[in-house]
Motif scaffolding. Structure first.
Motif, PDB file in Angstrom:
ATOM      1  N   ALA A 468       9.886 -10.769  23.278  1.00  0.00           N
ATOM      2  CA  ALA A 468       9.893  -9.501  24.011  1.00  0.00           C
ATOM      3  C   ALA A 468       8.473  -8.937  24.143  1.00  0.00           C
ATOM      4  O   ALA A 468       8.109  -8.379  25.187  1.00  0.00           O
ATOM      5  CB  ALA A 468      10.797  -8.502  23.301  1.00  0.00           C
ATOM      6  N   HIS A 469       7.685  -9.081  23.097  1.00  0.00           N
ATOM      7  CA  HIS A 469       6.291  -8.621  23.127  1.00  0.00           C
ATOM      8  C   HIS A 469       5.510  -9.355  24.212  1.00  0.00           C
ATOM      9  O   HIS A 469       4.773  -8.748  24.998  1.00  0.00           O
ATOM     10  CB  HIS A 469       5.671  -8.852  21.751  1.00  0.00           C
ATOM     11  CG  HIS A 469       4.250  -8.410  21.618  1.00  0.00           C
ATOM     12  ND1 HIS A 469       3.186  -9.198  21.965  1.00  0.00           N
ATOM     13  CD2 HIS A 469       3.709  -7.254  21.145  1.00  0.00           C
ATOM     14  CE1 HIS A 469       2.058  -8.556  21.725  1.00  0.00           C
ATOM     15  NE2 HIS A 469       2.342  -7.377  21.216  1.00  0.00           N
ATOM     16  N   ARG A 470       5.695 -10.665  24.288  1.00  0.00           N
ATOM     17  CA  ARG A 470       4.955 -11.449  25.285  1.00  0.00           C
ATOM     18  C   ARG A 470       5.488 -11.203  26.687  1.00  0.00           C
ATOM     19  O   ARG A 470       4.718 -11.233  27.656  1.00  0.00           O
ATOM     20  CB  ARG A 470       5.032 -12.926  24.908  1.00  0.00           C
ATOM     21  CG  ARG A 470       4.173 -13.244  23.691  1.00  0.00           C
ATOM     22  CD  ARG A 470       4.399 -14.635  23.151  1.00  0.00           C
ATOM     23  NE  ARG A 470       3.423 -14.955  22.111  1.00  0.00           N
ATOM     24  CZ  ARG A 470       3.506 -16.005  21.304  1.00  0.00           C
ATOM     25  NH1 ARG A 470       4.524 -16.854  21.418  1.00  0.00           N
ATOM     26  NH2 ARG A 470       2.574 -16.216  20.384  1.00  0.00           N
ATOM     27  N   ASP A 471       6.769 -10.957  26.815  1.00  0.00           N
ATOM     28  CA  ASP A 471       7.320 -10.614  28.139  1.00  0.00           C
ATOM     29  C   ASP A 471       6.790  -9.263  28.600  1.00  0.00           C
ATOM     30  O   ASP A 471       6.490  -9.082  29.786  1.00  0.00           O
ATOM     31  CB  ASP A 471       8.843 -10.589  28.080  1.00  0.00           C
ATOM     32  CG  ASP A 471       9.461 -11.974  27.929  1.00  0.00           C
ATOM     33  OD1 ASP A 471       8.737 -12.970  28.163  1.00  0.00           O
ATOM     34  OD2 ASP A 471      10.641 -12.054  27.557  1.00  0.00           O
ATOM     35  N   ARG A 472       6.688  -8.337  27.654  1.00  0.00           N
ATOM     36  CA  ARG A 472       6.225  -6.981  28.007  1.00  0.00           C
ATOM     37  C   ARG A 472       4.763  -7.009  28.410  1.00  0.00           C
ATOM     38  O   ARG A 472       4.338  -6.310  29.329  1.00  0.00           O
ATOM     39  CB  ARG A 472       6.426  -6.064  26.789  1.00  0.00           C
ATOM     40  CG  ARG A 472       5.894  -4.632  26.984  1.00  0.00           C
ATOM     41  CD  ARG A 472       6.768  -3.876  27.982  1.00  0.00           C
ATOM     42  NE  ARG A 472       6.279  -2.545  28.251  1.00  0.00           N
ATOM     43  CZ  ARG A 472       5.286  -2.237  29.077  1.00  0.00           C
ATOM     44  NH1 ARG A 472       4.635  -3.213  29.708  1.00  0.00           N
ATOM     45  NH2 ARG A 472       4.946  -0.994  29.293  1.00  0.00           N
ATOM     46  N   TRP A 473       3.959  -7.811  27.707  1.00  0.00           N
ATOM     47  CA  TRP A 473       2.523  -7.877  27.987  1.00  0.00           C
ATOM     48  C   TRP A 473       2.142  -9.338  28.245  1.00  0.00           C
ATOM     49  O   TRP A 473       1.487  -9.986  27.410  1.00  0.00           O
ATOM     50  CB  TRP A 473       1.719  -7.307  26.825  1.00  0.00           C
ATOM     51  CG  TRP A 473       1.885  -5.821  26.675  1.00  0.00           C
ATOM     52  CD1 TRP A 473       1.509  -4.864  27.570  1.00  0.00           C
ATOM     53  CD2 TRP A 473       2.462  -5.124  25.560  1.00  0.00           C
ATOM     54  NE1 TRP A 473       1.817  -3.606  27.091  1.00  0.00           N
ATOM     55  CE2 TRP A 473       2.402  -3.729  25.859  1.00  0.00           C
ATOM     56  CE3 TRP A 473       3.019  -5.527  24.344  1.00  0.00           C
ATOM     57  CZ2 TRP A 473       2.884  -2.761  24.977  1.00  0.00           C
ATOM     58  CZ3 TRP A 473       3.497  -4.558  23.472  1.00  0.00           C
ATOM     59  CH2 TRP A 473       3.434  -3.190  23.788  1.00  0.00           C
ATOM     60  N   SER A 474       2.556  -9.837  29.393  1.00  0.00           N
ATOM     61  CA  SER A 474       2.191 -11.211  29.764  1.00  0.00           C
ATOM     62  C   SER A 474       0.697 -11.311  30.051  1.00  0.00           C
ATOM     63  O   SER A 474       0.103 -12.390  29.973  1.00  0.00           O
ATOM     64  CB  SER A 474       2.994 -11.657  30.983  1.00  0.00           C
ATOM     65  OG  SER A 474       2.790 -10.771  32.075  1.00  0.00           O
ATOM     66  N   THR A 475       0.099 -10.183  30.378  1.00  0.00           N
ATOM     67  CA  THR A 475      -1.355 -10.049  30.464  1.00  0.00           C
ATOM     68  C   THR A 475      -1.741  -8.869  29.572  1.00  0.00           C
ATOM     69  O   THR A 475      -0.881  -8.188  29.009  1.00  0.00           O
ATOM     70  CB  THR A 475      -1.812  -9.795  31.905  1.00  0.00           C
ATOM     71  OG1 THR A 475      -1.196  -8.593  32.384  1.00  0.00           O
ATOM     72  CG2 THR A 475      -1.423 -10.958  32.811  1.00  0.00           C
ATOM     73  N   LEU A 476      -3.025  -8.630  29.441  1.00  0.00           N
ATOM     74  CA  LEU A 476      -3.446  -7.513  28.609  1.00  0.00           C
ATOM     75  C   LEU A 476      -2.936  -6.194  29.178  1.00  0.00           C
ATOM     76  O   LEU A 476      -2.868  -6.013  30.395  1.00  0.00           O
ATOM     77  CB  LEU A 476      -4.970  -7.477  28.506  1.00  0.00           C
ATOM     78  CG  LEU A 476      -5.601  -8.581  27.651  1.00  0.00           C
ATOM     79  CD1 LEU A 476      -7.115  -8.476  27.683  1.00  0.00           C
ATOM     80  CD2 LEU A 476      -5.095  -8.523  26.222  1.00  0.00           C
ATOM     81  N   PRO A 477      -2.569  -5.256  28.322  1.00  0.00           N
ATOM     82  CA  PRO A 477      -1.995  -4.000  28.799  1.00  0.00           C
ATOM     83  C   PRO A 477      -3.034  -3.108  29.460  1.00  0.00           C
ATOM     84  O   PRO A 477      -4.248  -3.275  29.231  1.00  0.00           O
ATOM     85  CB  PRO A 477      -1.474  -3.355  27.512  1.00  0.00           C
ATOM     86  CG  PRO A 477      -2.379  -3.872  26.452  1.00  0.00           C
ATOM     87  CD  PRO A 477      -2.692  -5.294  26.852  1.00  0.00           C
ATOM     88  N   PRO A 478      -2.597  -2.147  30.245  1.00  0.00           N
ATOM     89  CA  PRO A 478      -3.534  -1.133  30.737  1.00  0.00           C
ATOM     90  C   PRO A 478      -4.060  -0.310  29.570  1.00  0.00           C
ATOM     91  O   PRO A 478      -3.429  -0.243  28.489  1.00  0.00           O
ATOM     92  CB  PRO A 478      -2.682  -0.289  31.688  1.00  0.00           C
ATOM     93  CG  PRO A 478      -1.269  -0.510  31.246  1.00  0.00           C
ATOM     94  CD  PRO A 478      -1.215  -1.907  30.721  1.00  0.00           C
ATOM     95  N   GLU A 479      -5.195   0.327  29.769  1.00  0.00           N
ATOM     96  CA  GLU A 479      -5.858   1.049  28.683  1.00  0.00           C
ATOM     97  C   GLU A 479      -4.936   2.079  28.034  1.00  0.00           C
ATOM     98  O   GLU A 479      -4.960   2.260  26.810  1.00  0.00           O
ATOM     99  CB  GLU A 479      -7.126   1.724  29.217  1.00  0.00           C
ATOM    100  CG  GLU A 479      -7.921   2.462  28.157  1.00  0.00           C
ATOM    101  CD  GLU A 479      -9.196   3.065  28.702  1.00  0.00           C
ATOM    102  OE1 GLU A 479      -9.435   4.259  28.444  1.00  0.00           O
ATOM    103  OE2 GLU A 479      -9.944   2.336  29.377  1.00  0.00           O
ATOM    104  N   ALA A 480      -4.118   2.753  28.831  1.00  0.00           N
ATOM    105  CA  ALA A 480      -3.259   3.804  28.294  1.00  0.00           C
ATOM    106  C   ALA A 480      -2.223   3.262  27.307  1.00  0.00           C
ATOM    107  O   ALA A 480      -1.660   4.019  26.516  1.00  0.00           O
ATOM    108  CB  ALA A 480      -2.562   4.548  29.430  1.00  0.00           C
TER     109      ALA A 480
END
Length: 540
Positions: A468-480
């Protein structure tokens, strides 16, 4: 006096239901979790055993208390009006410094034997349980050694003194010292963490430089030298300023001591450089790149100290509930109290396991070790310092009104709890560093993912949470979302370590409460924890 006025003094009460004095407590022998984690990290048991026993003696804990009750005093001038720019400390502070420096707190990591950084990290954990203030100058001294490599001539002079296992507080030039400490002075009023906004200037003076400007924070102003940043003609540059020159004080003026919430034994200050003599470290214009090695190592200590503070708070709470009764039952036997303490144990054990696992990579010599050390120390520093104040205040509440009284160490721990989250990069700075590291260093991302993957297959809930973590952030998250990402990643990394090395009840509880969030946000708002196993981890 007549017989009618004579009164026999009778006791008003008998002291009962109060815990006995703790006496000598061997901080190494009584901490099974530390011994297990230190062994896996490759730390050296012998110096840790000796240090933990010495720190835990009642007289040492009393010295730590005295160092906090009698804060340092700023002495700007002698009786004739000549500048002194010195800080005077209570003898208890010098006792703590002597004990820790002689034990190798700042030196063991650099003696070439295996496990030096892990041993140092465990010493930070132990010292933080007794008197955290004296850790600052020793942490800076430990961390300055790799930065000195940028100038071999300076390193030849300073490194042997910084890595000596003796304490020499005398105000003398470096050549006359048996040992030395090194501090840091980077922060300026207008810049804070943005050191590129610094305005302190550096001008050539033969082979040396003259620095002029103001520093808003100087760690440990009685150190024998300081690493600092100043604007040279070629840009922001790193310098070493000795406090003493041959026959005279360097032009480093102490302006005032900081009136801090905690860390009272340590004399943080504001300073001014009045054309102070300094020596260049690294290339001109490469100041940040040069001093970052020092910051990298100080961050290890700010990741370990909260684990020590949590241990100290929980040890006091556990002692209290074991010897205190209410409503005809010992507090330790009451289910709600057990739930609260067991929940807090998860934060302490997770912080200790993660911190020493990261310390192990500081001892490594591969590219993978170095990459993981940089990302791992940031994750550990962030998450452990966010949990530390929560553990401190809940443990304080366990003691009731006594926890709010200076007769116990709880107020000191409470005041200290936020500090390591601020030092060496506050939460937002650390989270942005995490994103930058992952974006710029593919090896950091690879090593992090490998350590997360190493625990898969042991617990389906962990596997699902990682997916779930990798699905949520398949790329780096936005700064916020950087804080959310950092917290989630750190919890997964901690869970991976606990799954592989801790008892099943510890890993199970951590995954349920920290990774999956199957509990309330207030400690003790849990169900299903194996309180017998978790509280057993406290008793060593």
């Amino acid at each position: 006096m007549s017989k009618s006025h004579a009164r026999k003094t009778l006791p008003t009460h008998e002291v009962t239901n109060q815990p006995p004095d703790r006496g000598d407590v061997d901080l190494w022998a009584s901490d099974l979790v530390l011994r297990d984690c230190a062994t896996r990290a490759g730390a050296r048991a012998a110096p840790l055993a000796a240090y933990g026993a010495a720190l835990g003696r009642a007289e040492t804990r009393e010295a730590g208390r005295d160092a906090n009750l009698h804060p340092p005093e700023l002495c700007l001038f002698d009786r004739g009006g000549r500048r002194l720019d010195e800080v005077r400390f209570h003898p208890a502070y010098h006792h703590m410094m002597d004990l820790s420096q002689s034990a190798g707190y700042a030196a063991l990591a650099w003696d070439g034997a295996p496990g030096g950084h892990a041993t140092h990290a465990a010493m930070v954990y132990l010292a933080s349980q007794v008197e955290p203030g004296h850790c600052c100058p020793l942490t800076m001294t430990y961390a300055a050694v790799p930065a000195l490599a940028a100038n071999p001539e300076l390193a030849e002079i300073w490194r042997p003194k910084l890595t000596a296992d003796t304490y020499d507080p005398a105000p003398r030039p470096i050549g006359e010292k048996r040992s030395a400490t090194l501090g840091m002075a980077m922060t300026e009023k207008q810049g804070g963490s943005d050191v590129r906004a610094n305005t302190t200037t550096a001008n050539r003076d033969g082979d040396a430089w003259r620095l002029r400007g103001h520093k808003w924070f100087c760690s440990a102003p009685m150190s024998d030298g300081f690493l600092t940043l100043a604007q040279a003609p070629g840009g922001l540059t790193c310098f070493l300023l000795p406090r003493w020159l041959e026959g005279e004080r360097n032009a480093i003026h102490l302006m005032r001591l900081k009136d801090k919430l905690g860390n009272r034994a340590n004399a943080s200050s504001e300073v001014e450089f009045h054309d102070a003599l300094a020596y260049q470290l690294g290339d001109e214009g490469a100041g940040v790149r040069t001093i970052i090695e020092m910051v990298h190592h100080t961050r290890l200590d700010t990741a370990m100290a909260p684990a020590g503070l949590m241990r100290a708070a929980l040890s006091e709470a556990h002692h209290w509930v074991t010897h205190r009764s209410a409503f005809q039952r010992r507090l330790i036997d009451q289910p709600l109290m057990r739930a609260v303490l067991a929940d807090l144990v998860l934060d302490w054990e997770g912080a200790l396991a993660l911190g020493l696992r990261v310390a192990r990579t500081f001892d490594g010599d591969t590219a993978e070790d170095r990459a993981f050390a940089r990302i791992g120390v940031a994750l550990a520093k962030f998450v452990s310092n966010k949990r530390c104040p929560v553990v401190a205040v809940e443990a304080m509440e366990v003691l009731g009104g006594m926890g709010y009284v200076e007769d116990t160490p709880m107020p000191m721990i409470y005041r200290e709890a936020p500090l390591n989250g601020i030092w060496e990069g506050s939460g937002n700075v650390i989270c942005l560093d995490i994103l930058r590291s992952l974006a710029r260093d593919p090896l950091a991302a690879q090593t992090l993912q490998a350590k997360l993957d190493a625990a898969t297959g042991a617990d389906r809930r962990y596997d699902a949470a990682l997916k779930a973590h990798r699905d949520r952030w398949s790329t780096l998250p936005p700064e916020a979302e950087a804080r959310w990402f950092a917290e989630a990643t750190a919890h997964l990394l901690t869970a991976a370590l606990l799954l592989r090395h801790a008892p099943g009840a510890v890993a199970d509880g951590y995954i349920a409460t920290r990774v999956l969030g199957e509990s309330g946000r207030i400690p003790g708002s849990v169900s299903g924890l194996d309180t017998d196993v978790l509280l057993g981890r406290l008793s060593g």
